[in-house]
Write a protein that holds these residues in place. Structure first.
Motif, PDB file in Angstrom:
ATOM      1  N   THR A  45       0.829  -1.205   0.000  1.00  8.34           N
ATOM      2  CA  THR A  45       0.000   0.000   0.000  1.00  8.34           C
ATOM      3  C   THR A  45       0.864   1.255   0.000  1.00  8.34           C
ATOM      4  O   THR A  45       1.827   1.355   0.757  1.00  8.34           O
ATOM      5  N   ARG A  46       0.513   2.208  -0.860  1.00 16.90           N
ATOM      6  CA  ARG A  46       1.229   3.488  -0.844  1.00 16.90           C
ATOM      7  C   ARG A  46       0.709   4.324   0.310  1.00 16.90           C
ATOM      8  O   ARG A  46      -0.503   4.488   0.479  1.00 16.90           O
ATOM      9  N   LEU A  47       1.625   4.852   1.094  1.00 19.41           N
ATOM     10  CA  LEU A  47       1.260   5.641   2.260  1.00 19.41           C
ATOM     11  C   LEU A  47       0.884   7.058   1.837  1.00 19.41           C
ATOM     12  O   LEU A  47       1.257   7.513   0.756  1.00 19.41           O
ATOM     13  N   PRO A  48       0.159   7.762   2.692  1.00 16.13           N
ATOM     14  CA  PRO A  48      -0.136   9.177   2.415  1.00 16.13           C
ATOM     15  C   PRO A  48       1.165   9.959   2.277  1.00 16.13           C
ATOM     16  O   PRO A  48       2.225   9.529   2.751  1.00 16.13           O
ATOM     17  N   SER A  49       1.085  11.115   1.673  1.00 12.08           N
ATOM     18  CA  SER A  49       2.270  11.957   1.498  1.00 12.08           C
ATOM     19  C   SER A  49       2.774  12.446   2.853  1.00 12.08           C
ATOM     20  O   SER A  49       2.057  12.391   3.858  1.00 12.08           O
ATOM     21  N   GLU A  50       4.012  12.927   2.881  1.00 11.13           N
ATOM     22  CA  GLU A  50       4.564  13.498   4.116  1.00 11.13           C
ATOM     23  C   GLU A  50       3.663  14.618   4.625  1.00 11.13           C
ATOM     24  O   GLU A  50       3.443  14.738   5.845  1.00 11.13           O
ATOM     25  N   ARG A  51       3.172  15.427   3.698  1.00 13.44           N
ATOM     26  CA  ARG A  51       2.300  16.543   4.089  1.00 13.44           C
ATOM     27  C   ARG A  51       1.035  16.029   4.763  1.00 13.44           C
ATOM     28  O   ARG A  51       0.621  16.543   5.810  1.00 13.44           O
ATOM     29  N   GLN A  52       0.419  14.993   4.193  1.00 17.63           N
ATOM     30  CA  GLN A  52      -0.803  14.437   4.776  1.00 17.63           C
ATOM     31  C   GLN A  52      -0.542  13.814   6.147  1.00 17.63           C
ATOM     32  O   GLN A  52      -1.321  13.989   7.084  1.00 17.63           O
ATOM     33  N   LEU A  53       0.552  13.069   6.250  1.00 20.93           N
ATOM     34  CA  LEU A  53       0.884  12.434   7.524  1.00 20.93           C
ATOM     35  C   LEU A  53       1.184  13.479   8.591  1.00 20.93           C
ATOM     36  O   LEU A  53       0.749  13.349   9.747  1.00 20.93           O
ATOM     37  N   ALA A  54       1.922  14.503   8.213  1.00 17.11           N
ATOM     38  CA  ALA A  54       2.262  15.560   9.159  1.00 17.11           C
ATOM     39  C   ALA A  54       1.006  16.268   9.647  1.00 17.11           C
ATOM     40  O   ALA A  54       0.859  16.559  10.839  1.00 17.11           O
ATOM     41  N   PRO A  81      11.589   7.360  -4.817  1.00 16.93           N
ATOM     42  CA  PRO A  81      11.590   8.755  -5.274  1.00 16.93           C
ATOM     43  C   PRO A  81      10.681   8.938  -6.494  1.00 16.93           C
ATOM     44  O   PRO A  81      10.742   8.168  -7.448  1.00 16.93           O
ATOM     45  N   GLY A  82       9.861   9.951  -6.413  1.00 14.99           N
ATOM     46  CA  GLY A  82       8.968  10.253  -7.507  1.00 14.99           C
ATOM     47  C   GLY A  82       7.704   9.429  -7.528  1.00 14.99           C
ATOM     48  O   GLY A  82       6.804   9.675  -8.345  1.00 14.99           O
ATOM     49  N   SER A  83       7.601   8.449  -6.645  1.00 14.83           N
ATOM     50  CA  SER A  83       6.420   7.581  -6.617  1.00 14.83           C
ATOM     51  C   SER A  83       5.707   7.628  -5.277  1.00 14.83           C
ATOM     52  O   SER A  83       4.492   7.728  -5.208  1.00 14.83           O
ATOM     53  N   GLY A  84       6.485   7.532  -4.204  1.00 13.61           N
ATOM     54  CA  GLY A  84       5.874   7.564  -2.887  1.00 13.61           C
ATOM     55  C   GLY A  84       6.520   6.569  -1.943  1.00 13.61           C
ATOM     56  O   GLY A  84       7.565   5.982  -2.250  1.00 13.61           O
ATOM     57  N   THR A  85       5.908   6.371  -0.789  1.00 15.43           N
ATOM     58  CA  THR A  85       6.405   5.444   0.226  1.00 15.43           C
ATOM     59  C   THR A  85       5.405   4.305   0.369  1.00 15.43           C
ATOM     60  O   THR A  85       4.199   4.540   0.505  1.00 15.43           O
ATOM     61  N   TYR A  86       5.914   3.076   0.362  1.00 18.19           N
ATOM     62  CA  TYR A  86       5.056   1.891   0.362  1.00 18.19           C
ATOM     63  C   TYR A  86       5.376   0.990   1.541  1.00 18.19           C
ATOM     64  O   TYR A  86       6.531   0.856   1.951  1.00 18.19           O
ATOM     65  N   LEU A  87       4.336   0.331   2.068  1.00 23.38           N
ATOM     66  CA  LEU A  87       4.518  -0.609   3.172  1.00 23.38           C
ATOM     67  C   LEU A  87       5.037  -1.925   2.632  1.00 23.38           C
ATOM     68  O   LEU A  87       4.530  -2.443   1.643  1.00 23.38           O
ATOM     69  N   ARG A  88       6.043  -2.467   3.307  1.00 24.94           N
ATOM     70  CA  ARG A  88       6.598  -3.763   2.915  1.00 24.94           C
ATOM     71  C   ARG A  88       6.011  -4.881   3.775  1.00 24.94           C
ATOM     72  O   ARG A  88       5.917  -4.736   4.985  1.00 24.94           O
TER      73      ARG A  88
END
Length: 246
Positions: A45-54, A81-88
């Motif tokens: 799952t792609r996590l929310p953006s840093e802005r959203q999480l903050a 980079p350029g895609s997002g952060t995903y849960l492993r």
């Protein structure tokens, strides 16, 4: 119509709640870990953006960025980079990294780790007495012979000792218990490798390991637990003395 990614982000943001102002990075990471290990977030799952999480956590973006960077180092998330952060991985697969993180960022209490290791090793021996295969028992006996044959080479003794306990944990056939013990042992390993200071101490340890293998060969879980408990008393005392002198 919201995309699946947007829906996942809303779910994550809604589950996080807020943190108090001035929250350290470690607490941001803890909150994220608490959510990831519930199993409610699918791996990949792609996590929310840093802005959203903050915004959701009511913390600065730098705290979120540093927390995610730490979780990436531990293999819990994948930052692309350029895609997002995903849960492993599944929640169960994140357990070893989560345990290591929690112990490393908490106040390090070596005496409590020594006590925890003793309890885990004793239960591992109990399980292995009824679950270890003939091949596993043979490997454990071989490690004891390596310990006995190490002579004055205490580094070789320490390696054989470690391999004995690693194989014993495998023989217990409990992955969660194995992972927890691995984390605790690794945090103590810097001391454990140097805890036996003399051939006399090594000979005591050899006899204690032999008692464990004899109980395993007899398929006697009570005897195995008792033998390991006796070993953990002397090993724990040696380890505690070394920690205090460090």
């Amino acid at each position: 119509m919201p995309s699946e990614s947007d829906s996942s982000s809303e779910k994550i943001v809604g589950a996080l709640g807020t943190l108090s102002t001035g929250t350290p990075v470690s607490e941001v990471a803890r909150r994220l870990l608490d959510l990831f290990t519930t199993g409610s977030i699918e791996p990949g799952t792609r996590l929310p953006s840093e802005r959203q999480l903050a915004a959701s956590l009511a913390v600065g973006r730098s705290a979120v960025r540093e927390a995610l960077a730490a979780l990436e180092v531990l293999g819990i998330v994948d930052v692309r980079p350029g895609s997002g952060t995903y849960l492993r991985g599944e929640a169960s697969e994140l357990l070893p990294q989560t345990l290591r993180w929690g112990l490393l960022i908490g106040e390090k209490n070596s005496s409590e780790l020594i006590e925890l290791r003793a309890g885990l090793e004793i239960y591992v021996a109990r399980l292995a007495a009824t679950r270890a295969s003939d091949a596993a028992r043979a490997a454990l006996r071989a490690h004891v012979q390596e310990m006995r044959g190490a002579g004055t080479d205490l580094a070789a003794f320490a390696r054989a000792d470690l391999n004995f306990h690693l194989d014993l944990a495998e023989a217990a056939e409990n992955a969660t218990l194995h992972d927890l013990l691995h984390v605790v042992r690794s945090l103590l390993q810097v001391y454990a490798d140097r805890a036996v200071h003399s051939r006399e101490e090594a000979e005591v340890a050899v006899r204690e390991h032999e008692a464990v293998t004899e109980a395993l060969d007899a398929h006697d879980p009570d005897a195995a637990a008792s033998a390991m408990a006796a070993h953990m008393v002397t090993a724990g005392e040696r380890l505690a003395r070394f920690v205090e002198s460090d």
